[in-house]
Design an enzyme around this catalytic site. Structure first.
Site, PDB file in Angstrom:
ATOM      1  N   LYS A 180      18.561   7.287  62.959  1.00 28.97           N
ATOM      2  CA  LYS A 180      17.769   7.821  61.849  1.00 28.97           C
ATOM      3  C   LYS A 180      18.308   7.225  60.556  1.00 28.97           C
ATOM      4  O   LYS A 180      19.441   6.726  60.482  1.00 28.97           O
ATOM      5  CB  LYS A 180      17.815   9.351  61.799  1.00 28.97           C
ATOM      6  CG  LYS A 180      19.216   9.971  61.648  1.00 28.97           C
ATOM      7  CD  LYS A 180      19.718  10.021  60.227  1.00 28.97           C
ATOM      8  CE  LYS A 180      21.137  10.571  60.141  1.00 28.97           C
ATOM      9  NZ  LYS A 180      21.797  10.245  58.860  1.00 28.97           N
ATOM     10  N   PRO A 207      25.451   1.066  65.681  1.00 29.63           N
ATOM     11  CA  PRO A 207      26.804   1.004  65.116  1.00 29.63           C
ATOM     12  C   PRO A 207      27.383   2.400  64.849  1.00 29.63           C
ATOM     13  O   PRO A 207      26.650   3.361  64.576  1.00 29.63           O
ATOM     14  CB  PRO A 207      26.613   0.233  63.807  1.00 29.63           C
ATOM     15  CG  PRO A 207      25.373  -0.560  64.014  1.00 29.63           C
ATOM     16  CD  PRO A 207      24.489   0.281  64.887  1.00 29.63           C
ATOM     17  N   ILE A 208      28.710   2.481  64.936  1.00 29.56           N
ATOM     18  CA  ILE A 208      29.427   3.749  64.775  1.00 29.56           C
ATOM     19  C   ILE A 208      29.953   3.856  63.350  1.00 29.56           C
ATOM     20  O   ILE A 208      30.388   2.877  62.749  1.00 29.56           O
ATOM     21  CB  ILE A 208      30.579   3.820  65.798  1.00 29.56           C
ATOM     22  CG1 ILE A 208      30.010   3.795  67.229  1.00 29.56           C
ATOM     23  CG2 ILE A 208      31.425   5.072  65.584  1.00 29.56           C
ATOM     24  CD1 ILE A 208      31.048   3.571  68.294  1.00 29.56           C
ATOM     25  N   ALA A 215      28.202   4.536  60.722  1.00 31.07           N
ATOM     26  CA  ALA A 215      27.272   3.683  59.972  1.00 31.07           C
ATOM     27  C   ALA A 215      26.178   4.458  59.254  1.00 31.07           C
ATOM     28  O   ALA A 215      25.262   3.869  58.695  1.00 31.07           O
ATOM     29  CB  ALA A 215      26.637   2.672  60.924  1.00 31.07           C
ATOM     30  N   LEU A 246      23.896   6.372  60.639  1.00 38.89           N
ATOM     31  CA  LEU A 246      22.652   6.317  61.408  1.00 38.89           C
ATOM     32  C   LEU A 246      22.523   7.434  62.435  1.00 38.89           C
ATOM     33  O   LEU A 246      21.502   7.530  63.123  1.00 38.89           O
ATOM     34  CB  LEU A 246      22.543   4.955  62.116  1.00 38.89           C
ATOM     35  CG  LEU A 246      22.490   3.729  61.199  1.00 38.89           C
ATOM     36  CD1 LEU A 246      22.531   2.445  62.017  1.00 38.89           C
ATOM     37  CD2 LEU A 246      21.244   3.761  60.323  1.00 38.89           C
ATOM     38  N   SER A 297      22.710  11.590  68.021  1.00 39.54           N
ATOM     39  CA  SER A 297      21.475  11.309  68.753  1.00 39.54           C
ATOM     40  C   SER A 297      21.755  11.245  70.251  1.00 39.54           C
ATOM     41  O   SER A 297      21.003  11.791  71.062  1.00 39.54           O
ATOM     42  CB  SER A 297      20.867   9.989  68.273  1.00 39.54           C
ATOM     43  OG  SER A 297      19.679   9.692  68.984  1.00 39.54           O
ATOM     44  N   ASP A 350      23.801  16.938  62.086  1.00 40.12           N
ATOM     45  CA  ASP A 350      22.475  16.316  62.181  1.00 40.12           C
ATOM     46  C   ASP A 350      21.977  16.190  63.615  1.00 40.12           C
ATOM     47  O   ASP A 350      20.910  15.634  63.849  1.00 40.12           O
ATOM     48  CB  ASP A 350      22.449  14.952  61.484  1.00 40.12           C
ATOM     49  CG  ASP A 350      23.456  13.962  62.060  1.00 40.12           C
ATOM     50  OD1 ASP A 350      24.174  14.336  63.001  1.00 40.12           O
ATOM     51  OD2 ASP A 350      23.521  12.833  61.557  1.00 40.12           O
TER      52      ASP A 350
END
Length: 269
Positions: free
Chosen positions: A8, A90-91, A93, A95, A100, A132
């Site tokens: 995300k 990527p870790i 990062a 995202l 997720s 999240d």
């Protein structure tokens, strides 16, 4: 069972106050993108977790997928499984790749064993694993607030826009990102700002982490500036970094320009 946890981006991120429990309240828009991992769950004689692709720091026992399995197994009679994660997001990062993975593990186990776990219960499980994580249960654009774990639908239509995500390989921990931030209430409701044409976002939709992280890591600001120079309608850092993204009106291939970095590009849904 094979599932594909996606990343995300944060479109705007306001850090509004520090909470008594040590966390921070935020306001942001979470938007799913197509950069994905792959998680396979199969029956086995004993539970195990293994991963390939990008190296995941820490022990397998501490991985959020492992925690998701044992959390659900505590409430349901689950047989042992083997979890195999191919890590591509990527870790550290910005995202949401790890959370997720955990959310898709919850959904995958629920489907594989027909556990009939309600949507609300899946959200509850997810919130135990990360702020999240619950977003990825519904996995649709949402306005988030409080710790980033309370969501409401947002009418934000970016379908058909082209997005380029550039990750320069800088790992930024959540603790590091928050250490330089002074929380403050936003002057304007982010939901109202995002209703305006995307061309106006450049000056009005901010990520509060950029102010300090751009000073510490000048490369991040250089990438954001370059994305605008390359025609982005809006560009920003996602979450607490270090991925930058640009949203374009038409297909744009920037892989050659960022050949030294980890790049994903594609359409938004």
């Amino acid at each position: 069972m094979l599932v594909f946890p996606n990343a995300k981006i944060n479109i705007g991120l306001n850090i509004t106050e520090k909470r008594p429990d040590g966390y921070h309240n935020i306001e942001s828009c979470f938007y799913p993108v197509g950069w994905k991992d792959a998680l396979e769950i199969t029956l086995d004689e004993a539970f195990s977790f293994q991963s390939d692709g990008i190296e995941i720091p820490g022990n397998d026992a501490d991985n959020l997928c492992t925690k998701a399995y044992h959390m659900i197994a505590a409430d349901h009679d689950l047989p042992p499984v083997k979890m195999h994660l191919l890590k591509g997001i990527p870790i550290g990062a910005g995202l949401g790749g790890g959370t997720s993975d955990a959310a898709f593990a919850i959904k995958g186990l629920n489907q594989l064993f027909d556990l009939k776990i309600s949507f609300e219960k899946q959200l509850e499980y997810a919130r135990r694993l990360g702020s999240d994580c619950a977003f990825f249960i519904r996995n649709e654009p949402a306005f988030c607030y409080e710790k980033g774990d309370v969501f409401e639908p947002i009418n934000l239509e970016l379908k058909g826009k082209w997005i380029v995500l550039v990750n320069p390989g800088i790992h930024i921990s959540t603790v590091e990102a928050y250490s330089g931030v002074v929380p403050k209430r936003s002057e304007e409701d982010l939901r109202n700002v995002l209703k305006q044409p995307i061309e106006t976002w450049k000056n009005n939709v901010k990520n509060d982490f950029e102010a300090t992280l751009f000073v510490k890591y000048p490369l991040l600001e250089k990438v954001k500036t370059a994305l605008y120079q390359q025609g982005a309608e809006y560009a920003a850092m996602s979450g607490s970094g270090s991925t930058l993204f640009g949203i374009f009106d038409k297909e744009t291939d920037l892989r050659r320009q960022y050949s030294d970095f980890n790049v994903w590009q594609g359409l938004l849904n």
